[in-house]
Each structure stands twice: as structure tokens, then as C-alpha cells.
Design a protein around this motif. Structure first.
Motif, PDB file in Angstrom:
ATOM      1  N   GLY A   1      -5.483  -1.375   7.254  1.00  0.00           N
ATOM      2  CA  GLY A   1      -5.183  -1.284   5.826  1.00  0.00           C
ATOM      3  C   GLY A   1      -6.130  -0.397   5.040  1.00  0.00           C
ATOM      4  O   GLY A   1      -5.909  -0.180   3.851  1.00  0.00           O
ATOM      5  N   ARG A   2      -7.193   0.117   5.676  1.00  0.00           N
ATOM      6  CA  ARG A   2      -8.154   0.959   4.959  1.00  0.00           C
ATOM      7  C   ARG A   2      -7.656   2.404   4.917  1.00  0.00           C
ATOM      8  O   ARG A   2      -7.236   2.963   5.929  1.00  0.00           O
ATOM      9  N   LYS A   3      -7.732   3.021   3.746  1.00  0.00           N
ATOM     10  CA  LYS A   3      -7.294   4.407   3.598  1.00  0.00           C
ATOM     11  C   LYS A   3      -8.353   5.336   4.195  1.00  0.00           C
ATOM     12  O   LYS A   3      -9.462   5.430   3.690  1.00  0.00           O
ATOM     13  N   MET A   4      -7.967   6.014   5.266  1.00  0.00           N
ATOM     14  CA  MET A   4      -8.901   6.873   5.996  1.00  0.00           C
ATOM     15  C   MET A   4      -8.651   8.352   5.741  1.00  0.00           C
ATOM     16  O   MET A   4      -9.500   9.193   6.035  1.00  0.00           O
ATOM     17  N   GLY A   5      -7.473   8.688   5.245  1.00  0.00           N
ATOM     18  CA  GLY A   5      -7.128  10.082   5.000  1.00  0.00           C
ATOM     19  C   GLY A   5      -5.675  10.210   4.589  1.00  0.00           C
ATOM     20  O   GLY A   5      -4.984   9.209   4.351  1.00  0.00           O
ATOM     21  N   HIS A   6      -5.199  11.432   4.502  1.00  0.00           N
ATOM     22  CA  HIS A   6      -3.780  11.684   4.240  1.00  0.00           C
ATOM     23  C   HIS A   6      -3.427  13.059   4.784  1.00  0.00           C
ATOM     24  O   HIS A   6      -4.313  13.859   5.096  1.00  0.00           O
TER      25      HIS A   6
ATOM     26  N   ILE B   1       0.851  -1.194   0.000  1.00  0.00           N
ATOM     27  CA  ILE B   1       0.000   0.000   0.000  1.00  0.00           C
ATOM     28  C   ILE B   1       0.883   1.239   0.000  1.00  0.00           C
ATOM     29  O   ILE B   1       1.883   1.305   0.724  1.00  0.00           O
ATOM     30  N   LEU B   2       0.528   2.220  -0.809  1.00  0.00           N
ATOM     31  CA  LEU B   2       1.301   3.456  -0.840  1.00  0.00           C
ATOM     32  C   LEU B   2       1.368   4.058   0.553  1.00  0.00           C
ATOM     33  O   LEU B   2       0.354   4.239   1.221  1.00  0.00           O
ATOM     34  N   ASP B   3       2.584   4.388   0.973  1.00  0.00           N
ATOM     35  CA  ASP B   3       2.803   4.958   2.299  1.00  0.00           C
ATOM     36  C   ASP B   3       3.102   6.451   2.213  1.00  0.00           C
ATOM     37  O   ASP B   3       2.411   7.271   2.809  1.00  0.00           O
TER      38      ASP B   3
ATOM     39  N   LEU C   1      10.107  15.600   3.806  1.00  0.00           N
ATOM     40  CA  LEU C   1      10.076  14.163   4.069  1.00  0.00           C
ATOM     41  C   LEU C   1      10.431  13.862   5.520  1.00  0.00           C
ATOM     42  O   LEU C   1       9.770  13.041   6.169  1.00  0.00           O
ATOM     43  N   ALA C   2      11.452  14.515   6.046  1.00  0.00           N
ATOM     44  CA  ALA C   2      11.864  14.256   7.426  1.00  0.00           C
ATOM     45  C   ALA C   2      10.735  14.591   8.406  1.00  0.00           C
ATOM     46  O   ALA C   2      10.453  13.818   9.337  1.00  0.00           O
ATOM     47  N   GLN C   3      10.063  15.709   8.195  1.00  0.00           N
ATOM     48  CA  GLN C   3       8.969  16.078   9.083  1.00  0.00           C
ATOM     49  C   GLN C   3       7.792  15.117   8.918  1.00  0.00           C
ATOM     50  O   GLN C   3       7.127  14.752   9.895  1.00  0.00           O
ATOM     51  N   ALA C   4       7.524  14.705   7.680  1.00  0.00           N
ATOM     52  CA  ALA C   4       6.416  13.776   7.426  1.00  0.00           C
ATOM     53  C   ALA C   4       6.644  12.455   8.143  1.00  0.00           C
ATOM     54  O   ALA C   4       5.717  11.892   8.754  1.00  0.00           O
ATOM     55  N   ILE C   5       7.859  11.939   8.088  1.00  0.00           N
ATOM     56  CA  ILE C   5       8.176  10.672   8.760  1.00  0.00           C
ATOM     57  C   ILE C   5       8.028  10.819  10.270  1.00  0.00           C
ATOM     58  O   ILE C   5       7.481   9.946  10.947  1.00  0.00           O
ATOM     59  N   GLU C   6       8.508  11.927  10.804  1.00  0.00           N
ATOM     60  CA  GLU C   6       8.396  12.178  12.243  1.00  0.00           C
ATOM     61  C   GLU C   6       6.933  12.217  12.682  1.00  0.00           C
ATOM     62  O   GLU C   6       6.553  11.619  13.699  1.00  0.00           O
ATOM     63  N   LEU C   7       6.100  12.904  11.914  1.00  0.00           N
ATOM     64  CA  LEU C   7       4.686  13.003  12.267  1.00  0.00           C
ATOM     65  C   LEU C   7       3.975  11.658  12.119  1.00  0.00           C
ATOM     66  O   LEU C   7       3.115  11.307  12.931  1.00  0.00           O
ATOM     67  N   LYS C   8       4.333  10.920  11.105  1.00  0.00           N
ATOM     68  CA  LYS C   8       3.740   9.595  10.920  1.00  0.00           C
ATOM     69  C   LYS C   8       4.060   8.680  12.097  1.00  0.00           C
ATOM     70  O   LYS C   8       3.185   7.987  12.617  1.00  0.00           O
ATOM     71  N   GLN C   9       5.302   8.691  12.539  1.00  0.00           N
ATOM     72  CA  GLN C   9       5.697   7.873  13.679  1.00  0.00           C
ATOM     73  C   GLN C   9       4.992   8.319  14.950  1.00  0.00           C
ATOM     74  O   GLN C   9       4.576   7.505  15.768  1.00  0.00           O
TER      75      GLN C   9
ATOM     76  N   MET D   1       3.562  13.560   1.011  1.00  0.00           N
ATOM     77  CA  MET D   1       2.198  13.149   1.331  1.00  0.00           C
ATOM     78  C   MET D   1       2.255  11.809   2.060  1.00  0.00           C
ATOM     79  O   MET D   1       2.943  10.885   1.617  1.00  0.00           O
ATOM     80  N   VAL D   2       1.546  11.698   3.170  1.00  0.00           N
ATOM     81  CA  VAL D   2       1.517  10.474   3.964  1.00  0.00           C
ATOM     82  C   VAL D   2       0.097   9.926   4.005  1.00  0.00           C
ATOM     83  O   VAL D   2      -0.852  10.636   4.366  1.00  0.00           O
ATOM     84  N   ASN D   3      -0.067   8.652   3.648  1.00  0.00           N
ATOM     85  CA  ASN D   3      -1.360   7.983   3.763  1.00  0.00           C
ATOM     86  C   ASN D   3      -1.675   7.698   5.225  1.00  0.00           C
ATOM     87  O   ASN D   3      -0.783   7.298   5.993  1.00  0.00           O
ATOM     88  N   LEU D   4      -2.922   7.877   5.605  1.00  0.00           N
ATOM     89  CA  LEU D   4      -3.388   7.535   6.946  1.00  0.00           C
ATOM     90  C   LEU D   4      -4.296   6.317   6.846  1.00  0.00           C
ATOM     91  O   LEU D   4      -5.380   6.391   6.275  1.00  0.00           O
ATOM     92  N   LEU D   5      -3.830   5.199   7.372  1.00  0.00           N
ATOM     93  CA  LEU D   5      -4.591   3.957   7.322  1.00  0.00           C
ATOM     94  C   LEU D   5      -5.326   3.729   8.637  1.00  0.00           C
ATOM     95  O   LEU D   5      -4.981   4.306   9.676  1.00  0.00           O
ATOM     96  N   GLY D   6      -6.307   2.843   8.591  1.00  0.00           N
ATOM     97  CA  GLY D   6      -7.096   2.553   9.773  1.00  0.00           C
ATOM     98  C   GLY D   6      -6.293   1.976  10.925  1.00  0.00           C
ATOM     99  O   GLY D   6      -6.767   1.946  12.059  1.00  0.00           O
ATOM    100  N   ASP D   7      -5.070   1.535  10.653  1.00  0.00           N
ATOM    101  CA  ASP D   7      -4.208   0.947  11.673  1.00  0.00           C
ATOM    102  C   ASP D   7      -3.968   1.890  12.852  1.00  0.00           C
ATOM    103  O   ASP D   7      -3.737   1.424  13.981  1.00  0.00           O
TER     104      ASP D   7
END
Length: 380
Positions: free
Chosen positions: A349-354, A217-219, A366-374, A312-318
Motif C-alpha cells: 500500500g505504500r506509494k513507491m513511484g509512478h 488508493i488512487l490507481d 490507458l490500454a497500454q498502462a493497464i497492460e504494463l501494470k498487469q 498515470m499509474v501508481n506503483l505501490l509496494g505490493d
């Protein structure tokens, strides 16, 4: 003969009410159009925003006739709409993209044959449609990935295989349906190009995106792609050539593999806006969804200039647990744009937003996106 422009206040129809239909609806209504969504889900994300929600199956004759009677043009948010429905509509009104173009993207076998027939590179592949096809020599295509020809997406319907015996077992596991055995290649990265085409003289591309995946899935999409300029230019050229060969009208996503030796191959296409193009909503002068409206209304594409580098970061239901994720952590940042799709149930695995992170250079984004995703993934 020039097709007349379809102007604001006209009713536009879309087959499918998921997140792509929702973002199309938002773009169309902002431009002054009205929208009818056809989707069998009473809680579809787009249906709640549309002027009219026809809650029926995609092959319901009465629902299709309602689109014909009330809409100036129709588009689709997904490629697996019934072909007969597309043909019914196309015989009576403006439909973009055409039923013929959608049919190519519905089937991996047709897709790969069409792309290679247009003189563009694809990964080496074998077609397995019936049991007798399992007797063909597979050595040059192994190790590989067996992919179901129809209805596979986000890593579904794919099994990695190393031997002919594993191919046979995987084919049986997929219900002995038509499949493509695609040779696994040494990839440097994957990139994608979003093309907008109204006519042969009205065609453009968005900046090339670099894509990272997790579990198929696109991350994250990174724009501009961190590839040499000649590779990005070649990818755009390949996407434009394919759109012209298909006489495509609409928004077309073209995913490409960049191999270790910098060879470019087309992986697959999508006859609609694409997950990897969501960055355009915040980072480009025109979004991919406005482009979808423009092409179905016979208008020229808008300017695709990138206003700022973006990740852009995908937000999954996880990341949904007992409560909503910590949205305040995103919304308190002035360079971060959150988009939620209005889906009632969060599933793994369900795409809920981004969300989009805009910055002065792509590495900072990218660095900020990864930090926020984590942070969202680890939040209690």
C-alpha cells in the motif's frame, strides 16, 4: 500592493520530505533555486536531494527559526503539518498556502462546511463529534461512510455503515474521534482538478483527470478525463470558485464526484500538489511542482497545455517481492516515463513511484498502462 518576485538562487523551504517534497525539490533546483527540507526522517526522499535537510520535528522551534533565517519562502507537501508551526512561520515570512487554508483541509468537518458555505455542492453529511450526536436521525444518510475528521487518507479512517447501530460501532472503533457520516451516492466516476493561483488575476487549471481507485488508493489517472466537455468545464469552474473564495495562493487539488445523473459534487481538497496531478511532469508544458515553486515565489502560473493524452499509474509496494520489479520492461518503451521516489523500504500500500504512458489518444494510453501494470504485478 504587488509582492516582489523571489528569483533563482534564493533558498526555498518545504515542510515534509516525502515524494511530493522530492518532486518539488527537483523542480525548484532545475529552475535555479536552492531548497531546505524540514523532515524528521533521516532517510526522507526529499532530504537526500535538497541543499539542506533539517532533520527535526515539524514543531521544533529551532528548526522553524532556521527556516525563517535562511529561506525566502516556505511551502508544505502535506496538510497535517502542525497549525502552530504554520502560524509561526507565516508571521515572519512568505508562506504558501496560508495557515488558514491548510487548516480548512486538515479537518473534514471544516472542509465540508467551508465548501458548502461557498455555494458548492458536497455529498449529504452529518457531523458526529460526541456521543450525543449519535442520537440524531441518520436515515437519510444511510447507507454511508463514516470518515474520521482528521488524519484520514488513502482510504484509511473510513468505515462503510448501513444502520445506526453500525455507525455507533464504527465510531467507537475509530476511538470516538470527531467524524463525518457521508451518504453513499451512485457514482459514475471521480475526477480531479489542479488549480494554480498566485492572485485573483493569476489563476489557472490543469486539464481534468479521471481517477480510478483500488482499496481507497488512487490507481490510475486518465487525462483528458473521459467525461463530456460541459462536465469538465463545470469542474474547472467549481475549483476556480473555491480557490477564489479561499483567497488561496499555491497549488490546490479539488476532487469531484460525478453522479449517475451528471451532478457534480466536491469530495475533498488538498492544499498541495496531488497524486492525480503527477501526469503533468511528462504530459504538460508546466508541471504541478513547477507551479508550486512559481506561486511561492510570487510568479504567475506557467502554461498548463496538455502536450499528449496520458495515463498515470501508481506503483505501490505490493509489486516488490524478493527483487526489484522488471523496470527494463518500462524503460525499453519510448513513450513510457518511470518515476521512482527513492524510498528505502517497500511496503504493502505504500506509494513507491509512478509511471506515465503518453499516446496519441487517451484510450490507447490507458490500454497500454493497464497492460504494463498487469505485467509488473504478475512478474516473477
Amino acid at each position: 500592493m504587488t509582492t516582489p518576485h523571489i528569483l533563482p538562487n534564493a533558498m526555498l523551504g518545504i515542510l515534509g520530505g516525502g515524494q511530493l517534497g522530492r518532486m518539488f525539490t527537483m523542480a525548484a533546483r532545475a529552475m535555479g533555486y536552492r531548497v531546505t527540507v524540514l523532515d524528521p526522517d533521516p532517510d526522507s526522499p526529499a532530504g537526500g536531494l535538497a541543499d539542506v535537510h533539517i532533520c527535526s520535528k515539524y514543531d521544533d522551534p529551532g528548526a522553524l527559526q532556521m527556516l525563517v533565517d535562511t529561506c525566502a519562502a516556505v511551502t508544505t507537501e502535506f496538510e497535517n503539518v502542525p497549525a502552530e508551526s504554520m502560524r509561526f512561520l507565516q508571521a515572519r515570512m512568505r508562506v504558501t498556502p496560508s495557515a488558514e487554508c491548510v487548516a480548512i483541509a486538515q479537518d473534514r468537518i471544516k472542509e465540508k462546511r467551508y465548501i458548502s458555505g461557498a455555494g458548492l455542492g458536497v455529498a449529504p453529511f452529518l457531523v458526529i463529534e460526541k456521543e450525543a450526536d449519535l442520537a440524531q436521525t441518520m436515515t437519510e444518510h444511510l447507507p454511508g461512510i463514516l470518515k474520521v475528521a482528521r488524519m484520514g487518507y488513502d482510504g484509511k479512517g473510513q468505515i462503510r455503515v448501513k444502520t445506526p447501530e453500525e455507525v455507533r460501532a464504527a465510531w467507537a472503533q475509530m476511538g470516538s474521534k470527531p467524524c463525518v457520516l457521508e451518504k453513499m451516492l451512485n457514482l459514475k466516476t471521480e475526477i480531479s482538478v489542479i488549480v494554480t493561483r498566485t492572485s485573483s488575476a493569476e489563476i489557472t487549471t490543469f486539464p481534468v483527470a479521471e481517477n480510478q481507485h483500488e482499496a481507497g488508493i488512487l490507481d490510475i489517472s486518465i487525462v483528458p478525463a473521459r467525461v463530456p466537455a460541459p462536465i469538465a468545464d463545470q469542474a474547472r469552474g467549481m475549483a476556480l470558485k473555491l480557490a477564489q473564495a479561499m483567497d488561496y495562493v499555491g497549488v490546490l487539488a479539488v476532487e469531484c464526484f460525478v453522479l449517475d445523473d451528471d451532478t457534480l459534487l466536491i469530495n475533498e481538497i488538498a492544499p498541495r500538489p496531488h497524486n492525480s496531478g503527477h501526469y503533468t511532469i511528462d504530459a504538460c508544458l508546466t508541471s504541478q511542482f513547477e507551479q508550486q515553486v512559481r506561486t511561492m515565489c510570487a510568479l504567475p502560473p506557467g502554461d498548463t497545455a496538455l502536450l499528449k493524452p496520458v495515463a498515470m499509474v501508481n506503483l505501490l509496494g505490493d509489486i516488490w517481492r524478493d527483487d526489484e520489479p522488471a523496470w527494463d520492461k518500462l524503460l525499453s518503451l519510448p513513450n513510457v516515463k518511470l518515476h521512482l521516489y527513492g524510498k528505502r523500504e517497500a511496503r504493502i500500500g505504500r506509494k513507491m513511484g509512478h509511471f506515465d504512458v503518453l499516446a496519441d489518444d487517451v484510450d490507447a494510453a490507458l490500454a497500454q498502462a493497464i497492460e504494463l501494470k498487469q505485467m509488473l504485478s504478475q512478474a516473477d
